[in-house]
Design a protein around this motif. Structure first.
Motif, PDB file in Angstrom:
ATOM      1  N   ASN A 138     -17.453  40.792   4.929  1.00 56.95           N
ATOM      2  CA  ASN A 138     -18.935  41.042   4.823  1.00 56.95           C
ATOM      3  C   ASN A 138     -19.310  42.522   4.701  1.00 56.95           C
ATOM      4  O   ASN A 138     -20.215  43.021   4.076  1.00 56.95           O
ATOM      5  N   TRP A 139     -18.738  43.302   5.752  1.00 57.62           N
ATOM      6  CA  TRP A 139     -18.904  44.889   5.761  1.00 57.62           C
ATOM      7  C   TRP A 139     -18.993  45.472   4.555  1.00 57.62           C
ATOM      8  O   TRP A 139     -19.603  46.588   4.430  1.00 57.62           O
ATOM      9  N   GLU A 151     -17.074  36.658  -2.865  1.00 59.40           N
ATOM     10  CA  GLU A 151     -15.799  36.825  -1.919  1.00 59.40           C
ATOM     11  C   GLU A 151     -16.280  37.454  -1.000  1.00 59.40           C
ATOM     12  O   GLU A 151     -15.846  37.146   0.317  1.00 59.40           O
ATOM     13  N   ARG A 152     -16.910  38.580  -1.149  1.00 58.52           N
ATOM     14  CA  ARG A 152     -17.351  39.382   0.185  1.00 58.52           C
ATOM     15  C   ARG A 152     -18.385  38.737   0.856  1.00 58.52           C
ATOM     16  O   ARG A 152     -18.345  38.990   2.069  1.00 58.52           O
ATOM     17  N   LEU A 153     -19.227  38.179   0.262  1.00 55.23           N
ATOM     18  CA  LEU A 153     -20.251  37.252   1.073  1.00 55.23           C
ATOM     19  C   LEU A 153     -19.554  36.132   1.805  1.00 55.23           C
ATOM     20  O   LEU A 153     -20.022  35.510   2.939  1.00 55.23           O
TER      21      LEU A 153
END
Ligand code: ATP
Ligand code: MG
Length: 301
Positions: free
Chosen positions: A214-215, A206-208
């Motif tokens: 992204n941070w 999910e972060r990618l």
């Protein structure tokens, strides 16, 4: 406010996750998916309960601050993406910022490495009347340092002290330090947010996938994930060795963030409610001074 009822519920909700004698603790007995019998249909109600809990917490904190005797130290430990930051943000959202201090402990600096490992954390222990939050802590010294022996090498301990029993000694010293804090009026509560490896993968992806997340992602997170089993072993040993009545661990199921936050808020309410907090009593002479001030104000033109 029905504080009494909230306190009772908080005790009931958090009790199953509290470890105050580590001897028989096994990590595999805690299911990261556990939601204490609540289903996703209960989620809106749980969120409401969290809101009520946050208000109760603010009321208790106000007394903690006014009474100015006890301090509360909350330690958060977890694998990456388990939800430490979110839990801290949500649970402490109603708190008066003046009465709360948050510290994040990352890899130690050169100056910090020149000292004993408790040095950098000890100065951050909350003052009387305050709630202190450690986002990671000296527990990293028996977690990441155990999983990666090269970090220990960088600590430049005299080789006579760098023996086989080093981590056992650290458990002992950490327990002694926490007992010392307790005897000085600092109440210690420790949280391990227990996320599963599969859920961590989902959150990393999910972060990618989402640019605004992204941070939060760092390549080293995937590297640490590769050592999952070692970390779980280190967490289990640390909890077994350092869970005590005075400084218990809460091993909180962390695959569902809404549930994690309810348990964490409940445990904090339970800790504060156990302190018999009261607003300072105003003595006779102070009462007289207040009456005189009132008179003077009333007499003003
Ligand atoms: P977090 O990972 O807590 O969400 P972050 O990603 O903003 O926060 P990082 O730069 O990843 O911060 O710093 C946390 C890292 O620092 C963790 O991997 C942790 O293991 C490491 N760390 C913390 N304390 C120590 C220590 N005493 N020795 C070595 N590494 C440490
Ligand atoms: Mg990190």
């Amino acid at each position: 406010m029905k504080l009494k009822r909230i306190v009772k519920t908080a005790h009931r909700l958090s009790r199953p996750y509290r470890i105050d004698d580590g001897k028989h603790f096994r990590l595999k007995d805690v299911d990261p998916d556990d939601t204490g019998g609540l289903t996703s249909e209960d989620k809106p109600r749980a969120k409401e309960a969290l809101q009520t809990g946050v208000e109760a917490l603010a009321a208790l904190q106000d007394m903690l601050y006014a009474q100015d005797r006890w301090a509360l130290l909350l330690i958060f430990q977890a694998m990456d993406a388990a939800g430490k930051d979110g839990a801290i943000k949500h649970v402490m959202s109603g708190i008066n910022p003046q009465g709360c201090q948050v510290y994040s402990f990352k890899a130690p600096s050169a100056v910090e490495l020149d000292h004993d490992y408790l040095w950098r954390t000890h100065v951050c222990v909350p003052e009387r009347g305050r709630i202190g939050i450690f986002n990671r802590s000296y527990y990293e010294e028996v977690l990441v340092v155990r999983v990666h022996p090269e970090i220990l090498a960088a600590q430049r301990l005299p080789k006579e002290l760098d023996g086989k029993r080093l981590f056992e000694h650290r458990y002992e010293d950490i327990s002694a330090f926490e007992r010392y804090l307790g005897r000085n009026g600092v109440v210690v509560r420790k949280f391990f947010l227990h996320v599963s490896r599969g859920e961590q993968k989902r959150r990393f992806l999910e972060r990618l996938d989402q640019p605004e997340k992204n941070w939060k992602f760092s390549a080293s997170d995937v590297k640490e994930r590769g050592c999952w089993k070692d970390y779980m072993g280190a967490y289990e040993d640390a909890i077994r060795a350092t869970a005590t009545e005075e400084a218990p661990w809460y091993v909180v199921p962390a695959n569902n963030k809404w549930f994690t936050r309810v348990v964490v808020a409940s445990a904090i309410i339970d800790a504060l409610a156990g302190l018999d907090l009261q607003y300072p009593k105003v003595d006779k002479s102070k009462q007289q001074a207040l009456a005189a001030a009132r008179k003077q104000l009333a007499a003003e033109k």
